[in-house]
Design an enzyme around this catalytic site. Structure first.
Site, short mmCIF file in Angstrom:
data_model
loop_
_atom_site.label_atom_id
_atom_site.label_comp_id
_atom_site.label_asym_id
_atom_site.label_seq_id
_atom_site.Cartn_x
_atom_site.Cartn_y
_atom_site.Cartn_z
N SER A 77 -9.78 -0.68 8.15
CA SER A 77 -9.14 -0.70 6.58
C SER A 77 -8.41 -1.90 5.88
CB SER A 77 -7.96 0.43 6.68
OG SER A 77 -8.65 1.84 6.92
N LYS A 116 0.86 -1.30 0.02
CA LYS A 116 0.02 0.14 0.03
C LYS A 116 0.79 1.38 0.12
CE LYS A 116 -3.93 1.55 2.94
NZ LYS A 116 -4.69 1.34 4.04
N SER A 165 -9.44 1.83 4.21
CA SER A 165 -8.41 2.56 3.10
C SER A 165 -7.75 1.67 2.34
CB SER A 165 -7.62 3.56 3.90
OG SER A 165 -6.56 2.65 4.95
#
Length: 469
Positions: free
Chosen positions: A181, A82, A157
């Site tokens: 997330s 990420k 997220s």
């Protein structure tokens, strides 16, 4: 019969085939890079592809095998990272235009552990601006779409990781979770998402100019998104290796002592209401677990609603307040509007409220520890609703109030630092359904064992080709 494409295989099988030299790491890498080229333009899941580096590392992996070198459990297996996680030579941009040139000088422990296990990073996945929304869009990289339905959020997220997992870009995709997330993108994209216990996986961003707020230190963890439970188990073993970069890391065994096969089933957390399809998914999972030999009873852990409400009291005057100046300086319109609504919906808290909440957290965790002695596994929804529609968190205060209420199961678990895994149960009206399975501290093994029993019955077919409408 036509052989299944390599990008359809999970990490466990890919690693075994590479070790047995049935396929080369380069073949595996080429297959996944081709899959990325085919589906990522529709999804925008990976916002920085690393094909040249990945192919060079795959060639080196094959050379190591040819020499007879010892290899790690993910030797030659593609993964993604990420964009809010330090990876040497890549921007840790966190979806922020002003941070697009913040290039990390060294790997975070998360990336370092993947590399030590032999994994090869093929790209970096999208996140919302500052990684603080349940959808994935920002003004730097744009929107990530859900491969099941582009009108629905892929979650946030770690929405880029969720979309990459479901579409076959990589079998293991790293994310992080402070308010859902990892678990929420897994739910939205119909994959497995593991939130480990607080202290299980070492984490640190060396590029960060200041320490994390205390509530983030207590609630934020790193975890994998995968298509199979066995991949989640393997990824956890790799990610949990110790690192001096994180003083919170705990050297706890990955397998605990035998525990009673008893499940507390929670179809409607705190009695605050869930949609019928959500309730049906939880009841179905309970039925499957009963068939697998678990004793299942509808019983709710103590003060579940209060635990979820404590998230705001811990974080709003601490983690969120610490972001306000950053949002004002470098945030995009989406994060400004979304967090602005949060401030209107969430209780008004000051520093003393955070301290009081931390004290209450200790008592609540003890209540849960006592409960988990009797009911070692808890099964509940991921959310009270299916995947939110894209842009719903930007509509108005009342919509935001509804969305936050729906996320009660996402908020409660970080408060307590417990492990949880999101596992799909099937689909409803074309969208993935699933449940969240929770256990006591450092008992990811219990979560994963129950998730496997659900996985066998659910029979989800993954990866999927992205739907365009």
């Amino acid at each position: 019969m036509t052989a299944e494409p390599l990008w359809c295989l999970d990490a466990v099988e890919l690693a075994e085939r590479i070790r047995r030299r049935e396929v080369s790491a380069r073949q595996v890498m080429d297959a996944h890079l081709a899959r990325m080229d085919a589906v990522n333009p529709q999804l925008n899941a990976v916002v920085l592809a690393l094909p040249e580096q990945a192919r060079a590392e795959a060639d080196a992996a094959d050379a190591a095998l040819a020499r007879g070198d010892a290899v790690g459990p993910l030797h030659g297996v593609p993964v993604t990272i990420k964009v809010n996680t330090d990876q040497a030579g890549c921007p840790t941009d966190n979806g922020v235009v002003a941070l697009k040139d913040l290039v990390a000088e060294r790997d975070s422990p998360t990336v370092g552990n993947f590399r030590k296990a032999g994994a090869i990073v093929i790209g970096r996945t999208n996140t919302p601006c500052l990684s603080m929304r349940w959808t994935t869009e920002n003004s730097l990289h744009g929107n990530t779409l859900n491969p099941w339905d582009p009108a629905r959020t892929p979650g946030g997220s770690s929405g880029g990781a969720g979309a990459a997992t479901a579409s076959g870009i990589a079998p293991i995709n790293q994310g992080n979770d402070i308010a859902g997330s990892v678990r929420y993108p897994a739910y939205c994209c119909g994959v497995v998402g593991l939130r480990p216990s607080y202290g299980r996986v070492p984490a640190r961003n060396y590029s960060s100019p200041k320490p994390r707020p205390i509530s983030a230190q207590l609630m934020a963890v790193q975890g994998p998104l995968t298509r199979t439970v066995r991949d989640a188990r393997l990824a956890l073993r790799v990610m949990a290796a110790g690192d001096v970069g994180d003083a919170r890391w705990v050297d706890a065994p990955l397998e605990g002592p035998p525990a009673p096969k008893r499940v507390a089933l929670v179809p409607d957390p705190a009695g605050r209401g869930v949609q019928p399809a959500i309730r049906a998914s939880v009841l179905q999972a309970g039925s499957w677990l009963a068939e697998a030999g678990y004793e299942v009873e509808e019983v709710e852990p103590p003060r579940l609603g209060e635990v979820a409400d404590l998230w705001a009291r811990m974080a709003m005057a601490d983690t969120i307040r610490s972001l306000d100046a950053t949002i004002e300086q470098v945030g995009d319109e989406g994060i400004r509007r979304a967090i602005g609504f949060w401030h209107e919906v969430m209780p008004k808290c000051g520093p003393q409220d955070t301290l009081d909440a931390l004290a209450e957290r200790d008592a609540m965790l003890q209540d849960w520890q006592d409960f988990l002695e009797r009911w070692p596994v808890v099964v509940m929804p991921n959310s009270a609703e299916p995947a939110f529609r894209v842009g719903e968190d930007l509509i108005d205060v009342e919509t935001t109030r509804r969305l936050i209420a729906a996320q009660l199961p996402q908020l409660a678990i970080p408060v307590l630092g417990l492990p949880a895994v999101s596992v799909p149960t099937g689909t409803h009206d074309g969208l993935p359904m699933g449940v969240q399975i929770v256990a006591g501290r450092f008992r990811e093994d219990l979560c994963l064992a129950a998730a496997e029993a659900v996985e066998v019955k659910a029979g989800m077919t993954l990866p999927i080709d992205p739907k365009t409408a």
